[in-house]
Structure formats: structure tokens, C-alpha cells
Design a protein around this motif. Structure first.
Motif, short mmCIF file in Angstrom:
data_model
loop_
_atom_site.label_atom_id
_atom_site.label_comp_id
_atom_site.label_asym_id
_atom_site.label_seq_id
_atom_site.Cartn_x
_atom_site.Cartn_y
_atom_site.Cartn_z
N LEU A 92 49.10 5.99 14.42
CA LEU A 92 50.11 6.71 15.35
C LEU A 92 50.81 7.76 14.74
O LEU A 92 50.99 8.90 15.58
N VAL A 93 51.28 7.86 13.48
CA VAL A 93 51.95 9.06 13.02
C VAL A 93 51.11 10.19 13.05
O VAL A 93 51.22 11.45 13.27
N LEU A 94 49.89 10.04 12.65
CA LEU A 94 48.69 11.24 12.43
C LEU A 94 48.43 11.70 14.08
O LEU A 94 48.48 12.80 14.07
N LEU A 95 48.45 10.78 14.80
CA LEU A 95 48.06 11.22 16.21
C LEU A 95 49.31 12.10 16.75
O LEU A 95 49.43 13.09 17.40
N ALA A 96 50.66 11.77 16.39
CA ALA A 96 52.07 12.24 16.82
C ALA A 96 51.74 13.91 16.17
O ALA A 96 52.16 14.72 16.73
N ASP A 97 51.64 13.63 14.88
CA ASP A 97 51.43 14.97 14.29
C ASP A 97 50.47 16.04 14.96
O ASP A 97 50.79 17.23 15.24
N ILE A 126 48.90 20.66 18.56
CA ILE A 126 48.34 21.15 19.84
C ILE A 126 49.60 21.75 20.66
O ILE A 126 49.32 22.98 21.24
N LEU A 127 50.69 21.21 20.86
CA LEU A 127 51.69 21.70 21.32
C LEU A 127 51.96 23.26 21.09
O LEU A 127 52.26 24.33 21.71
N SER A 128 52.56 23.21 19.50
CA SER A 128 52.52 24.57 18.93
C SER A 128 51.44 25.50 19.45
O SER A 128 51.78 26.84 19.71
N LEU A 129 50.15 25.07 19.18
CA LEU A 129 49.25 26.13 19.47
C LEU A 129 49.12 26.61 20.85
O LEU A 129 48.93 27.72 21.31
N LYS A 130 49.47 25.50 21.95
CA LYS A 130 49.43 25.95 23.50
C LYS A 130 50.80 27.02 23.44
O LYS A 130 50.62 28.01 24.12
N ASN A 131 51.71 26.88 22.93
CA ASN A 131 52.88 28.00 22.93
C ASN A 131 52.60 29.11 22.37
O ASN A 131 52.83 30.11 23.15
N LYS A 132 51.82 28.91 21.41
CA LYS A 132 51.28 30.44 20.81
C LYS A 132 50.23 31.18 21.74
O LYS A 132 50.33 32.60 21.89
N LEU A 133 49.52 30.46 22.45
CA LEU A 133 48.59 30.94 23.43
C LEU A 133 49.41 31.44 24.73
O LEU A 133 48.97 32.53 25.17
N LYS A 134 50.15 30.78 25.06
CA LYS A 134 51.03 31.26 26.11
C LYS A 134 51.95 32.59 25.68
O LYS A 134 51.92 33.58 26.34
N GLU A 135 52.36 32.67 24.62
CA GLU A 135 52.94 33.89 24.16
C GLU A 135 51.92 35.07 23.97
O GLU A 135 52.36 36.33 24.16
#
Length: 852
Positions: free
Chosen positions: A800-805, A810-819
Motif C-alpha cells: 500500500l505504501v508503494l502504491l501510494a508513492d 503519477i500525479l506529479s507527472l500529470k501536473n508536469k504534462l499540464k504545465e
């Protein structure tokens, strides 16, 4: 998601107003949503906003987050989000502070939010109860939050934890956590908890903290360990520094012996990393805490002896003489050795015997003194050597005598400099000369005619003047460096020009200044009178000492006489008891003789009552019948026990088969096995008690049988009645022998029955042992199943910890794609779905309003 998407997308409205509205909507959702998923998503969104918009989230959401901790404890995920959000609000993260004066504002916010949180003491108690949860997502953020609270308002939080039931004990469990990140953060938490609070320090120490911390240090590699070793050493210092109770507990627990492996560093030229140097510094300081001169003398002395006995002092001396040791470690080691030997004769003698590894070998103290006078050595190292030399001489009369014998001058060539009118820079020299002259007067025994006390006082009066002499003497204590040296025994100066006085010399000056002043102003008549008084006192002391010796001898003689009287009393009581017992035995023999004489003196008409003689001597047929009935009853009881054991064996076989069955539910089987095993243990205990009672009854029967035989033999050997004919005597003898044969036969049968009962009892015990072993096997299998379940849960937590990381990445990569201008297709689909859902909800609302 719509609220969070509006925040991330950057709407056209003003940023502060938009974020405040978003946070308000999220708080409303946390407070009013009935679905757990909605509340969880809202708390997760607050967590993502809490770092950047700390003030707004803290003001609006803190109360709702505390309510979540109280009501949603069954869901570890939402509890973890809430704890993380509170941590972001309260903690002062320096990496986030980039604006001017932001650090001070951040500290103010942290302390203010902490004050709000702990205003209700139940909040801290709630947080302590959450730490009992083994779930990683709850325990770790809980530890970080409580640590932040202690850093912000330590004394207030310490007091709340102190009065909380089992508060400190719950925190001590963190040191036993198998997950290193929680264990290490638990050490940091205990550091903040024990800082400057003696009561908590004692509780933590008696909760086995020393044992656990020393185990962690050993597991991490002692001085070669990492930052965890450093944190454990800092916590140990918090527990021991200025805490005499914990120091005594540390010594009595034999923990000083476990410090010896810390200093097994050898004399290698490599391997001195920055972390190792830091760890050794803290380890040496911890030794100094135990033997500090500011500790009670008795406690320091016992620790010094323990360090010598376990070889710790020898290990420190090895580092002292090793090559390749960094200068700062060598300096701290010298200071540590100094305080370990200070005032302890055994340790001082050992240090005097230590030789440096040179050719030829030279004493270590000589090598150190050569380093002290070498100007190329660092000044702090030279100060440390001076401190070591002072500690070596402290209360060491043997060492002091050897040093003084090398310093005495062979000729007297002095020029008394006190009267000269020198500059201010020479005033200190004049004060020292005045002190030396005053010592010569005060301790003068008038053994030298040229330097008698009266003549030296006349020189002062004529050539210097008494007032001028006292003024010069006061120059010493008025010097600014005098007060600095009088504070601590260890020399600690920034440069050599400040190093004029040492601690012991300031103590000497303080003691002598007053008595020298009185000695100077005394007249010759007062001196003579004082000498006479001294002689009178000496005579009086001699007389008192003589009488004390006489009284001591008399006390010893009285003690010996008391012991002799006590011994004689004991002997007298023993003799009186023996006489009383002998008199009683004689009386019993007389009574038995008279009784036999009366019985044997009866006429032939009483021959028919011959059988009654057997009853008189204890051989009663009713008792034999009662014995048989009891034996039959014992047989029936043992048969019943045998049947019960058979039932239990069958039940155990059923348990074993149900334990190995793969189709049975593990949780139900485990619970049923536990209940049945408990019942088996209780019933086995009952069976054992019954067997013990039966064994006691069998022993009683055997005793009564033995008494029966003894009485029968005594009756047979009784004296024949005088006057009876040989025929009658022969008939009686034959009758008695017949009866005796019958009794012997019955006794033999009883023996056989008892033997059979004993064999049956042995068989029952074997069956009981077999049942116990079966129960133990079942218990071991159950424990193995529980261990497997725990390991599976742990692996799930790690996943679960690994999945959360991974989600965070993934969220940070999506934000970078948006930027970068690349829209996310999945999010667009989600937005469209959310928009459709909103449209459907709006239609439903319109329809319901229309219906109304």
C-alpha cells in the motif's frame, strides 16, 4: 474533485478568495457528507492544500479534522490523511519558507495552532490512543504530529502526557516497532518528550528504555552506525544528565559494562567518517555525564569503579595512546579519562601504570605532559592534558608527593616584590607573592629561627604595611580571569593568555584569604595565647581519644559477654527441653507398663474377651472393613477418571483433524481451538488434583497399615500371665498365630491392591502427559498461523505504501504534462463524466422542485 480541479486549474477569480472558498467547501463536505468516501476525498484534498495555504486550512479545518479523528477511527486511510494535514498545519518546515520574515511567521503559526490543539487535553489523549494502532498509515503520521507538538510547546504537552494514563508507556512501544522508520522517529519523539523533564525521564528509564536503546546502538554497529546511533545517544544523554536517580539505575542495571564495545576502534588510520566522529563524541560525553564532578560524590565514585572493573577505562587509555585518532576525538578522550580517574585512587594508580607504545616505553602521563608544553599542539588539546594532570593529582597524596619532590628548589634566591610600586599588569604577581607570604605565616611552626612567624609579621608591618599587604592580597580574587576559572573544574579558555588560574587554585585562594587576613592582624600575645589554646586542645583531644579507646574496648568486651550469655541461654533452653521430653517419655513408659500389668493380671474368666485386646491395641475389624470400602471407592474413581481421559483423547483427535482440514475457516478454528484448549487445561488441572488427593489417601492407608502391623507384633510379644498352665499358653499362642496369619494375609491383599492402584495412577499420568504434549503441538501450530497472518498484513502494508508513492509520482507527472501544455485524456474524460453527473443532478433538482 470539482473543487480540487478548480484549485489546480487556476480560475479567473482572485487566488486568495478562490482558495478560501474551496477550503470552506471541502470543510463543509467533511462535516456534512454521510458517505465515508466523500469525507475521505475531502480530507485528502485538504491535505494537498495544507502546505501552501497553511493559515486558511488551519483556521477553517482544524476542528473538522479533530472530529474525523474521533468518529472515523475504523478507516485508517482517512485517519492518516487527517493526521498528515494537522502535521502540515502545526509543523514549521524550513524548506517551504522562502519569503522574508516567513520563518518567524511560520513559528508563530505553529505555536498558535499547537496552543489551539492542546487547549482541549482530550485531543492529546486521543492522539496517544491512535498511536496504539499498528497500521503504518496511522502510526507514522501520529508520531510525526506528536513530535511537532512537543517541539512547539514542549512543557505544556509534556504535562498533559504525564497525567495521561499509560501515556509514556504507549510511546515506549514505538522503540519495539519492527518498521525502522517508525522506530527511528519514535526515538526523535522521545528526545523531545524527555527534554528538561525529570519526572518523564524517570518513567521512560523504568520502562526499560536503557535496554532498548543499547540494543538499537548494538544492532546499528556502535560507533560505526549512522544517524540512528546519534539519535539514541542524544536520548540517553537526556535521560542521564542531571538525573541522579536514572544514573544510579543505569549503574545498578549493569549498563556501564555494555558501553565498552563502543570504544573498540583500534589504531587504524582510516575509517574515521564524519558520522563516526560525531557518534564517538556523544559516547564520550555520555561517559562524562556519569562521572561528572557536579554529580554527588558517592554516585561518581561508584561509576568510576564500575568503569575500571569492566575494562572501560582501559579501553579509553588504548584510544589515548593509539595512532591516527582525530585531534578532536583525542581531546575529548583525554577529558573523559580525566574525569574517570578524578579523585579515584584505584583509577589514578592504573593511569600512572599506563605506558605509551614507544621504544623504550614511557609513562603515558609523561607523554601527555610533553604534548602540553609543545606549542605546536592545538591549544584545546593542551588544555585537556592540563585538566588530565590536575585530575590525576586530585586527592592523590602519593602522586602529589612525587610531583612536589621534583619541584622543590635546591637554593633560596627570592626577592619577598610586594612593596614595589609596579604597573597594573604586575598587580597580579604582587597578589600571588602576598598569598605565598601569608601561607608562610599562617602555617609556620616556628621551626626555623630566621623565619619565625613573629619575624615575618614584623617584616610586613615595617616594609609593606598591613593595609597595603591585604590590598595586594585582594588583587587575586578581583581579577576577571579568577571568576571565570572558579566556575568549572575543566580548563576552557579561548587562547593561552587567558589561562592564568585553574579551578583548584581558586578554591585554595577562597579558603586562605580570610585566615591569612586574621593571622596578619593578630598580635604576638594573641598568637601566644592561640598556641597555648592549641596545646590545651591537643592535650584535651589526647585525653578524649584515650577514653574513647577505653570505652571502645569495654564495648567490645560487653558485646562478647552478651554473646556468651545468649549462647548459654540457648543451651539452657535446649537442656530443659530435653529433660522435659525425657520425663514425658519415662511417664509414658510407666503408664504403658501399668496398663500391661493390669491387662495380664486378669482371671481366666476374661479369656473370652481376648479379642478385645486387639481392639485395645488399635486392631479393629471395623477399621479393616472401612479400609476395604475406601479402596473400592478409589477404584471406582480411577475408572471414572479413565473414562474421562478417553473422552478427552477423542476430543483432542477431533481438534487435530479440524486443525489440519483445509476447508475450515482459519479464524473460526483458531477461536474454537483456543476455547477447547482452555477447557482441556482446566479439566486436566482438576484431574491432577483428584489424583493428588487419591495419592494422599493411599499414603494414609499405608501408614495406618504399618501401625496395625506394629501393634499386632507388640501384642504377640506381650508377657504371659503368671500361673497359667503350659497347655493354656500353647493354646493361646496357637490362636494368636492363627489370627496373625489371617491379618498378614489381609495385609498382603491390601498391598497387592495398593500396587495395582499405583500402576493405574502411573498409566493415568502418562495419558495426561500425552494430552499436554498434544495441546502444546496445537498451540504451536496456532502461533505459526498467527505469524503467517501478521507477515501477510505487513506485506500488504508495504504494498500500500508503494502504491501510494506510485500514485503520487503519477500525479506529479500529470501536473508536469499540464504545465507543458499536454492535456491528460483520462482527466478530460473524468471531467466530462463529472459534468454529466452535475447536469443530471441539476435536472433531478429541477424536476423535484417542479413536482413540489
Amino acid at each position: 474533485m470539482n473543487f480540487l480541479r478548480g484549485v489546480m486549474g487556476g480560475q479567473s477569480a482572485g487566488p486568495q478568495h478562490t482558495e478560501a472558498e474551496t477550503i470552506q467547501k471541502l470543510c463543509d463536505r467533511v462535516a456534512s457528507s454521510t458517505l465515508l468516501d466523500d469525507r475521505r476525498n475531502a480530507v485528502r484534498a485538504l491535505k494537498s492544500l495544507s502546505k501552501k495555504y497553511r493559515l486558511e486550512v488551519g483556521i477553517q479545518a482544524m476542528e473538522h479534522l479533530i472530529h474525523v479523528l474521533q468518529t472515523d477511527r475504523s478507516d485508517s486511510e482517512i485517519i492518516g490523511y487527517a493526521l498528515d494535514t494537522l502535521f502540515n498545519i502545526i509543523s514549521n518546515d524550513e524548506e517551504e519558507e522562502v519569503e522574508e520574515n516567513s520563518t518567524r511567521q511560520s513559528e508563530d503559526l505553529g505555536s498558535q495552532f499547537t496552543e489551539i490543539f492542546i487547549k482541549q487535553q482530550e485531543n492529546v489523549t486521543l492522539l496517544l490512543s491512535l498511536l496504539e494502532d499498528f497500521d503504518f498509515h496511522v502510526r507514522w503520521p501520529g508520531v510525526k504530529l506528536l513530535t511537532s507538538l512537543l517541539k512547539q510547546l514542549g512543557p505544556q504537552v509534556q504535562q498533559i502526557i504525564l497525567v495521561s494514563p499509560m501515556g509514556v508507556s504507549r510511546l515506549m512501544d514505538l522503540l519495539a516497532d519492527s518498521r525502522e522508520v517508525i522506530r527511528n522517529d519514535g526515538v526523535l519523539l522521545l528526545q523531545a518528550l524527555t527534554r528538561s523533564n525529570g519526572a518523564i525521564q524517570k518513567i521512560v528509564a523504568f520502562e526499560n528504555a536503557f535496554e532498548r536503546l543499547l540494543d538499537i546502538i548494538t544492532e546499528e554497529g556502535n560507533s560505526d552506525g549512522g544517524i540512528v546511533v546519534e539519535d539514541c545517544l542524544i536520548l540517553l544523554q537526556n535521560l542521564l544528565k542531571n538525573n541522579n536517580s536514572n544514573q544510579n539505575f543505569f549503574k545498578e542495571g549493569s549498563y556501564i559494562q555494555r558501553m565498552k564495545p563502543w570504544f573498540e576502534v583500534g589504531d587504524e588510520n582510516s575509517g574515521w567518517s564524519a558520522q563516526k566522529v560525531t557518534n564517538l563524541h556523544l559516547m564520550l560525553q555520555l561517559v562524562r555525564v556519569l562521572v561528572s564532578p557536579t554529580n554527588p560524590p558517592g554516585a561518581t565514585s561508584s561509576c568510576q569503579k564500575a568503569m575500571f572493573q569492566c575494562g572501560l577505562l582501559q579501553q579509553l587509555c588504548t584510544i589515548l595512546m593509539a595512532t591516527g585518532v582525530p585531534a578532536d576525538i583525542l581531546t575529548e578522550t583525554i577529558n573523559t579519562v580525566s574525569e574517570v580517574i578524578r579523585g579515584c585512587q584505584v583509577n589514578q594508580d592504573y593511569f600512572a601504570s599506563v605506558n605509551a607504545p614507544s621504544n623504550p616505553p614511557r609513562p603515558a602521563i609523561v607523554v601527555l605532559l610533553m604534548s602540553m608544553v609543545n606549542e605546536r599542539q592545538p591549544f584545546v588539546l593542551r588544555c585537556a592534558v592540563l585538566y588530565c594532570f590536575q585530575c590525576f593529582l586530585y586527592k592523590n597524596q602519593k602522586g602529589q608527593g612525587e610531583i612536589v619532590s621534583t619541584l622543590l628548589p635546591s637554593t633560596i634566591d627570592a626577592t619577598g616584590q610586594i612593596a614595589e610600586n609596579l604597573g597594573e599588569e604586575e598587580q597580579l604577581v604582587q597578589g600571588l607573592c602576598a598569598l605565598l607570604l601569608g601561607i608562610s605565616i599562617y602555617f609556620n611552626d616556628n621551626s626555623l629561627e630566621s623565619y619565625m612567624k613573629e619575624k615575618l609579621k614584623q617584616i610586613i608591618e615595617k616594609r609593606i604595611g598591613k593595609e597595603n599587604f591585604i590590598e595586594k592580597l585582594g588583587f587575586i580574587s578581583k581579577h576577571e580571569l579568577y571568576s571565570r576559572a572558579s566556575q568549572k573544574p575543566q580548563p576552557n579558555f579561548p587562547s593561552p593568555e587567558y589561562m592564568i588560574f585553574d579551578h583548584e587554585f581558586t578554591k585554595l585562594v577562597k579558603e586562605l584569604e580570610g585566615v591569612i587576613t586574621k593571622a596578619i592582624y593578630k598580635s604576638s600575645e594573641e598568637d601566644k595565647k592561640e598556641e597555648e589554646e592549641k596545646k590545651t586542645l591537643e592535650q584535651h583531644d589526647n585525653i578524649v581519644t584515650h577514653y574513647k579507646n577505653v570505652i571502645r574496648e569495654q564495648d567490645l568486651q560487653l558485646e562478647e559477654l552478651k554473646q556468651q550469655i545468649s549462647t548459654l541461654k540457648c543451651q539452657n533452653e535446649q537442656l530443659q527441653t530435653a529433660v522435659t521430653q525425657q520425663v514425658s517419655q519415662i511417664q509414658q513408659h510407666k503408664d504403658q507398663y501399668n496398663l500391661l500389668k493390669v491387662q495380664l493380671g486378669k482371671d481366666n474368666q476374661h479369656q473370652g474377651s481376648y479379642n478385645d485386646g486387639v481392639q485395645m491395641n488399635g486392631v479393629q475389624p471395623e477399621e479393616i472393613g472401612r479400609f476395604r470400602e475406601e479402596i473400592e471407592q478409589l477404584k471406582s474413581n480411577q475408572e471414572l477418571l479413565r473414562n474421562q481421559l478417553a473422552e478427552k483423547d477423542s476430543l483432542i483427535e477431533k481438534l487435530k483433524s479440524s486443525q489440519t482440514s483445509p476447508d475450515t475457516n482459519e479464524a473460526t478454528a483458531s477461536a474454537r481451538d483456543s476455547e477447547q484448549i482452555a477447557e482441556l487445561k482446566q479439566e486436566l488441572a482438576t484431574l491432577k488434583s483428584q489424583l493428588n488427593s487419591q495419592s494422599m489417601e493411599i499414603t494414609k492407608l499405608q501408614t495406618e497399615k504399618q501401625e496395625l502391623l506394629q501393634k499386632t507384633e507388640a501384642f504377640v510379644q506381650s508377657v504371659p500371665v503368671p500361673g497359667e498352665s503350659e497347655t493354656v499358653i500353647a493354646a493361646k499362642t496357637t490362636d494368636v498365630e492363627g489370627r496373625l496369619s489371617a491379618l498378614l494375609q489381609e495385609t498382603k491383599e491390601l498391598k497387592n491392591e495398593i500396587k495395582a492402584l499405583s500402576e493405574e495412577r502411573t498409566a493415568i499420568k502418562e495419558q495426561l502427559d500425552s494430552s499436554n504434549s498434544t495441546i502444546v503441538i496445537l498451540q504451536n501450530e496456532k502461533n505459526q498461523l498467527e505469524v503467517n497472518i501478521t507477515d501477510s498484513k505487513k506485506e500488504q502494508d508495504d504494498l500500500l505504501v508503494l502504491l501510494a508513492d506510485q500514485d503520487q509520482k503519477i500525479l506529479s507527472l500529470k501536473n508536469k504534462l499540464k504545465e507543458l501544455g499536454h492535456p491528460d485524456e483520462e482527466e478530460d474524460e473524468l471531467e466530462s463524466i463529472d459534468q454529466d453527473d452535475e447536469d443530471d443532478e441539476d435536472k433531478d433538482d429541477d424536476k423535484s422542485q417542479g413536482d413540489n
